[in-house]
Design a protein around this motif. Structure first.
Motif, PDB file in Angstrom:
ATOM      1  N   LYS A 187     110.839  -9.755 -38.438  1.00  0.00           N
ATOM      2  CA  LYS A 187     110.120  -9.840 -37.550  1.00  0.00           C
ATOM      3  C   LYS A 187     109.964  -8.249 -36.858  1.00  0.00           C
ATOM      4  CE  LYS A 187     111.374 -14.106 -35.655  1.00  0.00           C
ATOM      5  NZ  LYS A 187     111.812 -15.029 -34.517  1.00  0.00           N
ATOM      6  N   ASP A 188     110.771  -7.230 -37.194  1.00  0.00           N
ATOM      7  CA  ASP A 188     110.515  -6.046 -36.905  1.00  0.00           C
ATOM      8  C   ASP A 188     109.338  -5.395 -37.253  1.00  0.00           C
ATOM      9  OD1 ASP A 188     112.982  -5.952 -35.384  1.00  0.00           O
ATOM     10  OD2 ASP A 188     114.024  -5.361 -37.242  1.00  0.00           O
ATOM     11  N   PHE A 189     108.606  -6.028 -38.222  1.00  0.00           N
ATOM     12  CA  PHE A 189     107.308  -5.414 -38.626  1.00  0.00           C
ATOM     13  C   PHE A 189     106.084  -5.682 -37.650  1.00  0.00           C
ATOM     14  CE2 PHE A 189     109.341  -5.215 -42.912  1.00  0.00           C
ATOM     15  CZ  PHE A 189     109.022  -4.085 -43.195  1.00  0.00           C
ATOM     16  N   GLU A 190     106.659  -6.738 -36.596  1.00  0.00           N
ATOM     17  CA  GLU A 190     105.428  -6.963 -35.775  1.00  0.00           C
ATOM     18  C   GLU A 190     105.155  -5.856 -34.871  1.00  0.00           C
ATOM     19  OE1 GLU A 190     106.463 -10.497 -33.641  1.00  0.00           O
ATOM     20  OE2 GLU A 190     106.571 -11.556 -35.568  1.00  0.00           O
ATOM     21  N   GLY A 191     103.953  -5.372 -35.011  1.00  0.00           N
ATOM     22  CA  GLY A 191     103.443  -4.139 -33.994  1.00  0.00           C
ATOM     23  C   GLY A 191     103.952  -2.813 -34.469  1.00  0.00           C
ATOM     24  N   LEU A 192     104.673  -2.895 -35.680  1.00  0.00           N
ATOM     25  CA  LEU A 192     105.083  -1.624 -36.194  1.00  0.00           C
ATOM     26  C   LEU A 192     103.595  -0.623 -36.860  1.00  0.00           C
ATOM     27  CD1 LEU A 192     107.682   0.116 -36.970  1.00  0.00           C
ATOM     28  CD2 LEU A 192     107.160  -0.856 -39.408  1.00  0.00           C
ATOM     29  N   ARG A 193     103.626   0.478 -36.218  1.00  0.00           N
ATOM     30  CA  ARG A 193     102.541   1.282 -36.799  1.00  0.00           C
ATOM     31  C   ARG A 193     102.986   2.150 -38.038  1.00  0.00           C
ATOM     32  NH1 ARG A 193     101.887   4.004 -31.158  1.00  0.00           N
ATOM     33  NH2 ARG A 193     104.105   4.020 -31.654  1.00  0.00           N
ATOM     34  N   ILE A 194     102.670   1.787 -39.232  1.00  0.00           N
ATOM     35  CA  ILE A 194     103.000   2.455 -40.494  1.00  0.00           C
ATOM     36  C   ILE A 194     101.932   3.048 -41.246  1.00  0.00           C
ATOM     37  CG2 ILE A 194     103.266  -0.092 -41.364  1.00  0.00           C
ATOM     38  CD1 ILE A 194     105.632   0.988 -43.086  1.00  0.00           C
ATOM     39  N   LEU A 207     102.491  -9.410 -42.085  1.00  0.00           N
ATOM     40  CA  LEU A 207     103.697  -9.571 -41.088  1.00  0.00           C
ATOM     41  C   LEU A 207     103.481  -9.242 -39.851  1.00  0.00           C
ATOM     42  CD1 LEU A 207     106.348  -8.549 -43.803  1.00  0.00           C
ATOM     43  CD2 LEU A 207     105.554 -10.711 -43.167  1.00  0.00           C
ATOM     44  N   GLY A 208     102.259  -8.545 -39.648  1.00  0.00           N
ATOM     45  CA  GLY A 208     102.051  -8.153 -38.288  1.00  0.00           C
ATOM     46  C   GLY A 208     102.075  -6.563 -37.920  1.00  0.00           C
ATOM     47  N   ALA A 209     102.121  -5.841 -39.030  1.00  0.00           N
ATOM     48  CA  ALA A 209     102.149  -4.294 -38.822  1.00  0.00           C
ATOM     49  C   ALA A 209     100.861  -4.014 -38.765  1.00  0.00           C
ATOM     50  CB  ALA A 209     102.967  -3.808 -39.964  1.00  0.00           C
ATOM     51  N   ALA A 210     100.718  -2.709 -37.978  1.00  0.00           N
ATOM     52  CA  ALA A 210      99.328  -2.033 -37.957  1.00  0.00           C
ATOM     53  C   ALA A 210      99.546  -0.800 -38.989  1.00  0.00           C
ATOM     54  CB  ALA A 210      99.267  -1.540 -36.588  1.00  0.00           C
ATOM     55  N   THR A 211      98.648  -1.168 -39.968  1.00  0.00           N
ATOM     56  CA  THR A 211      98.826  -0.208 -41.255  1.00  0.00           C
ATOM     57  C   THR A 211      97.594   0.810 -41.200  1.00  0.00           C
ATOM     58  OG1 THR A 211      97.552  -1.492 -42.677  1.00  0.00           O
ATOM     59  CG2 THR A 211      99.974  -1.920 -42.761  1.00  0.00           C
ATOM     60  N   LYS A 212      98.136   2.112 -41.676  1.00  0.00           N
ATOM     61  CA  LYS A 212      97.043   3.049 -41.537  1.00  0.00           C
ATOM     62  C   LYS A 212      97.191   4.004 -42.963  1.00  0.00           C
ATOM     63  CE  LYS A 212      98.056   3.636 -36.630  1.00  0.00           C
ATOM     64  NZ  LYS A 212      96.668   3.395 -36.058  1.00  0.00           N
ATOM     65  N   SER A 213      95.993   4.571 -43.388  1.00  0.00           N
ATOM     66  CA  SER A 213      95.981   5.355 -44.578  1.00  0.00           C
ATOM     67  C   SER A 213      95.875   6.797 -44.055  1.00  0.00           C
ATOM     68  CB  SER A 213      94.799   4.997 -45.468  1.00  0.00           C
ATOM     69  OG  SER A 213      93.367   4.978 -44.797  1.00  0.00           O
ATOM     70  N   THR A 214      96.821   7.190 -43.482  1.00  0.00           N
ATOM     71  CA  THR A 214      97.055   8.549 -43.199  1.00  0.00           C
ATOM     72  C   THR A 214      97.291   9.364 -44.321  1.00  0.00           C
ATOM     73  OG1 THR A 214      98.077   7.780 -40.864  1.00  0.00           O
ATOM     74  CG2 THR A 214      98.246  10.203 -41.631  1.00  0.00           C
ATOM     75  N   VAL A 227     102.128   8.372 -32.915  1.00  0.00           N
ATOM     76  CA  VAL A 227     100.993   7.706 -33.469  1.00  0.00           C
ATOM     77  C   VAL A 227     101.657   6.825 -34.661  1.00  0.00           C
ATOM     78  CG1 VAL A 227      98.886   8.003 -34.537  1.00  0.00           C
ATOM     79  CG2 VAL A 227      99.479   9.637 -33.083  1.00  0.00           C
ATOM     80  N   LEU A 228     102.624   7.060 -35.252  1.00  0.00           N
ATOM     81  CA  LEU A 228     103.126   6.223 -36.253  1.00  0.00           C
ATOM     82  C   LEU A 228     104.508   5.975 -36.400  1.00  0.00           C
ATOM     83  CD1 LEU A 228     101.951   8.002 -39.507  1.00  0.00           C
ATOM     84  CD2 LEU A 228     101.246   5.733 -38.668  1.00  0.00           C
ATOM     85  N   ASP A 229     104.921   4.865 -36.463  1.00  0.00           N
ATOM     86  CA  ASP A 229     106.497   4.443 -36.235  1.00  0.00           C
ATOM     87  C   ASP A 229     107.259   4.690 -37.620  1.00  0.00           C
ATOM     88  OD1 ASP A 229     106.141   3.551 -33.544  1.00  0.00           O
ATOM     89  OD2 ASP A 229     105.119   1.725 -34.373  1.00  0.00           O
ATOM     90  N   ALA A 230     106.470   4.438 -38.760  1.00  0.00           N
ATOM     91  CA  ALA A 230     107.021   4.662 -40.114  1.00  0.00           C
ATOM     92  C   ALA A 230     106.048   5.301 -40.986  1.00  0.00           C
ATOM     93  CB  ALA A 230     107.576   3.521 -40.581  1.00  0.00           C
ATOM     94  N   ALA A 231     106.474   5.450 -42.148  1.00  0.00           N
ATOM     95  CA  ALA A 231     105.457   6.048 -43.213  1.00  0.00           C
ATOM     96  C   ALA A 231     106.006   6.186 -44.824  1.00  0.00           C
ATOM     97  CB  ALA A 231     105.245   7.586 -42.842  1.00  0.00           C
ATOM     98  N   GLU A 232     105.246   5.471 -45.419  1.00  0.00           N
ATOM     99  CA  GLU A 232     105.526   5.402 -46.924  1.00  0.00           C
ATOM    100  C   GLU A 232     104.756   6.536 -47.649  1.00  0.00           C
ATOM    101  OE1 GLU A 232     104.501   4.699 -51.001  1.00  0.00           O
ATOM    102  OE2 GLU A 232     103.057   4.435 -49.155  1.00  0.00           O
ATOM    103  N   TRP A 233     105.599   7.234 -48.144  1.00  0.00           N
ATOM    104  CA  TRP A 233     104.832   8.584 -48.895  1.00  0.00           C
ATOM    105  C   TRP A 233     104.913   8.406 -50.315  1.00  0.00           C
ATOM    106  CZ3 TRP A 233     100.599  10.919 -49.344  1.00  0.00           C
ATOM    107  CH2 TRP A 233     100.555  11.975 -49.857  1.00  0.00           C
TER     108      TRP A 233
END
Length: 265
Positions: A187-194, A207-214, A227-233
């Motif tokens: 549930k922690d992914f809901e609304g997460l800007r990643i 899962l409800g996350a807002a994904t971005k291709s930053t 602008v982001l709450d998390a990031a996968e690099w």
């Protein structure tokens, strides 16, 4: 230089040199024949001076990724006897970081270095040529490209966009990303800007996350500004050099990308 004219005029000569450089100098597996083919065509390449403008999705200071491109350009120059010069442009210099695909496709520039799954919006098949959840690791990907049907399939699809893929390095298993807060449940992914791309991004969107291709160079500033709450690099060797851990201290183990291929076109 027009892209179709470039591919036609270089023929097997320069393309063989470029291909060998991608395999030997950018992390691909050299089976000997590629190098031999390049050496046989060096004399052909020497006869005509050629300058290739290559734009990256990364800043020139991006650790490892930009270094790979610089090494690639050096190997191409050496194998061509100085007949082929690759001029490297960082993200934003000629075109925006994520504008390289369209710029090369339209003939505005000659080549780019980036990752295939950034262009899933144009064709979802591009995902399988980069990295997918629980997919192939680097050596398996390279085996598919070099000894299976991977490269021919990739080039068949890319040709529809006036592109000709060459292997441009691999970044191996990628971690699941850095988060500002501890993730305790789905549930922690809901609304997460990643910041996350490819099929993994599609999964988190479900899962409800807002994904971005930053772009990579913009990750830390966007985390700092909220602008982001998390990031996968990529992985620790890449991530720590960007100081992502200083703004997002929670780091999670991989699931989304067992291997990842970068490309030169």
């Amino acid at each position: 230089m027009q892209r179709r004219e470039f591919l036609k005029n270089t023929g097997l000569g320069a393309v063989s040199v470029l291909g060998a450089a991608a395999l030997v100098g950018c992390g691909g597996e050299d089976n000997g024949s590629a190098t031999q083919g390049a050496v046989q065509n060096v004399e052909h390449s020497k006869k005509a001076s050629m300058k290739i403008r290559l734009a990256m999705t990364w800043p020139i200071t991006m650790p490892i990724l930009a270094d790979t491109v610089k090494h690639y350009a050096k190997i191409v120059s050496e194998l061509s006897g100085g007949g082929i010069e690759i001029e490297i442009f960082p993200a934003g210099k000629l075109v925006p970081a994520l504008g390289v695909f369209d710029a090369v496709s339209s003939g505005q520039i000659d080549a780019y270095h980036s990752a295939p799954y950034y262009w899933e919006g144009k064709n979802t098949a591009f995902n399988i040529f980069s990295g997918i959840p629980f997919g192939m690791v680097d050596v398996e990907q390279n085996a598919w490209f070099l000894y299976g049907e991977g490269m021919s399939l990739w080039r068949e699809i890319a040709a529809k966009y006036n592109l000709y893929p060459l292997l441009g390095g691999a970044t191996s298993i990628q971690m699941a990303g850095w988060y500002k807060k501890e993730m305790l449940s789905i549930k922690d992914f809901e609304g997460l800007r990643i910041r996350i791309v490819g099929i993994a991004g599609q999964v988190l969107s479900k899962l409800g996350a807002a994904t971005k291709s930053t772009p990579g160079g913009e990750i830390v500033p966007n985390l700092e500004r909220g602008v982001l709450d998390a990031a996968e690099w990529v992985s620790p060797a890449f991530d720590l050099k960007l100081d992502i851990h200083k703004v997002a201290p929670y780091y999670y183990t991989p699931w989304q990308e067992a291997g990842s291929i970068r490309i030169c076109l």
